[in-house]
Design a protein around this motif. Sequence first.
Motif, PDB file in Angstrom:
ATOM      1  N   ASN A   1       0.684  -1.147   0.376  1.00  0.00           N
ATOM      2  CA  ASN A   1       0.277   0.087  -0.147  1.00  0.00           C
ATOM      3  C   ASN A   1       0.529   1.265  -0.515  1.00  0.00           C
ATOM      4  N   ALA A   2       2.160   1.447   0.915  1.00  0.00           N
ATOM      5  CA  ALA A   2       2.916   2.499   0.647  1.00  0.00           C
ATOM      6  C   ALA A   2       3.734   2.506  -0.496  1.00  0.00           C
ATOM      7  N   GLU A   3       4.024   1.352  -1.000  1.00  0.00           N
ATOM      8  CA  GLU A   3       4.487   1.438  -2.626  1.00  0.00           C
ATOM      9  C   GLU A   3       3.435   2.991  -3.243  1.00  0.00           C
ATOM     10  N   MET A   4       2.379   2.446  -3.886  1.00  0.00           N
ATOM     11  CA  MET A   4       1.428   2.761  -4.182  1.00  0.00           C
ATOM     12  C   MET A   4       2.082   4.389  -4.511  1.00  0.00           C
ATOM     13  N   SER A   5       1.630   4.844  -3.465  1.00  0.00           N
ATOM     14  CA  SER A   5       2.424   6.520  -3.099  1.00  0.00           C
ATOM     15  C   SER A   5       3.489   6.703  -2.690  1.00  0.00           C
ATOM     16  N   GLY A   6       4.762   6.153  -3.577  1.00  0.00           N
ATOM     17  CA  GLY A   6       6.162   6.319  -3.019  1.00  0.00           C
ATOM     18  C   GLY A   6       6.666   5.953  -1.539  1.00  0.00           C
ATOM     19  N   GLY A   7       6.071   5.312  -1.527  1.00  0.00           N
ATOM     20  CA  GLY A   7       6.338   4.874   0.301  1.00  0.00           C
ATOM     21  C   GLY A   7       6.901   4.013   0.706  1.00  0.00           C
ATOM     22  N   TYR A   8       7.916   3.279   1.023  1.00  0.00           N
ATOM     23  CA  TYR A   8       8.394   2.006   2.161  1.00  0.00           C
ATOM     24  C   TYR A   8       8.234   1.286   3.379  1.00  0.00           C
ATOM     25  N   VAL A   9       8.461   0.186   4.119  1.00  0.00           N
ATOM     26  CA  VAL A   9       8.136  -0.198   5.455  1.00  0.00           C
ATOM     27  C   VAL A   9      10.249  -0.829   5.586  1.00  0.00           C
ATOM     28  N   ILE A  10      10.368  -0.167   6.534  1.00  0.00           N
ATOM     29  CA  ILE A  10      11.527  -0.356   7.055  1.00  0.00           C
ATOM     30  C   ILE A  10      11.779  -1.448   8.729  1.00  0.00           C
ATOM     31  N   VAL A  11      11.931  -2.624   8.784  1.00  0.00           N
ATOM     32  CA  VAL A  11      12.618  -2.539   9.530  1.00  0.00           C
ATOM     33  C   VAL A  11      13.836  -2.385  10.421  1.00  0.00           C
ATOM     34  N   PHE A  12      13.478  -1.940  11.828  1.00  0.00           N
ATOM     35  CA  PHE A  12      15.305  -2.247  12.331  1.00  0.00           C
ATOM     36  C   PHE A  12      15.133  -3.569  13.472  1.00  0.00           C
ATOM     37  N   VAL A  13      16.118  -4.213  13.443  1.00  0.00           N
ATOM     38  CA  VAL A  13      16.195  -4.641  14.755  1.00  0.00           C
ATOM     39  C   VAL A  13      17.420  -4.718  15.035  1.00  0.00           C
ATOM     40  N   GLY A  14      17.757  -3.888  16.023  1.00  0.00           N
ATOM     41  CA  GLY A  14      18.981  -3.252  16.712  1.00  0.00           C
ATOM     42  C   GLY A  14      20.093  -3.061  15.760  1.00  0.00           C
ATOM     43  N   ASP A  15      21.456  -3.007  15.192  1.00  0.00           N
ATOM     44  CA  ASP A  15      22.030  -2.697  14.010  1.00  0.00           C
ATOM     45  C   ASP A  15      21.551  -3.608  12.923  1.00  0.00           C
ATOM     46  N   ASP A  16      20.214  -4.155  12.003  1.00  0.00           N
ATOM     47  CA  ASP A  16      20.093  -4.013  11.251  1.00  0.00           C
ATOM     48  C   ASP A  16      19.000  -3.659  10.901  1.00  0.00           C
ATOM     49  N   VAL A  17      18.837  -3.322   9.454  1.00  0.00           N
ATOM     50  CA  VAL A  17      18.081  -3.003   9.023  1.00  0.00           C
ATOM     51  C   VAL A  17      17.403  -4.115   7.572  1.00  0.00           C
ATOM     52  N   PHE A  18      15.911  -3.328   7.479  1.00  0.00           N
ATOM     53  CA  PHE A  18      15.686  -4.242   6.730  1.00  0.00           C
ATOM     54  C   PHE A  18      14.224  -3.616   5.554  1.00  0.00           C
ATOM     55  N   LYS A  19      14.257  -4.113   4.564  1.00  0.00           N
ATOM     56  CA  LYS A  19      13.185  -3.208   3.480  1.00  0.00           C
ATOM     57  C   LYS A  19      12.082  -4.089   3.726  1.00  0.00           C
ATOM     58  N   ILE A  20      11.096  -4.014   3.651  1.00  0.00           N
ATOM     59  CA  ILE A  20       9.730  -5.002   3.026  1.00  0.00           C
ATOM     60  C   ILE A  20       9.518  -4.950   2.306  1.00  0.00           C
ATOM     61  N   ASP A  21       9.649  -6.648   1.212  1.00  0.00           N
ATOM     62  CA  ASP A  21       8.968  -6.174  -0.090  1.00  0.00           C
ATOM     63  C   ASP A  21       7.923  -6.723  -0.586  1.00  0.00           C
TER      64      ASP A  21
END
Length: 92
Positions: free
Chosen positions: A53-73
């Motif tokens: 849903n975020a991608e439709m308006s140019g957005g994205y979802v990022i997950v931070f776990v400590g020092d690790d960062v993940f972008k949700i596909d």
Amino acid sequence: MKSNELGPEWDPTIAHMMIYEQGPQTTVLADPDFPDVWRQAPYADALANMAANAEMSGGYVIVFVGDDVFKIDPAAAGPAAPDHRAPEPAAA
């Protein structure tokens, strides 16, 4: 817990995550003591749908776990998310 779209399972004491929006970015802060909670049901599907849903308006979802960062596909979203990929060409 200000969004009416998030159910009680998103309460940080239950989910071991906090989620908030920052402009086009939806940020998820996962408790490092529960590093894979965001990959489990019901959160994984919900996060993929949020990303779609975020991608439709140019957005994205990022997950931070400590020092690790993940972008949700967004492609991992289930059938509840709209499919915005180009159709496959028809076979001749």
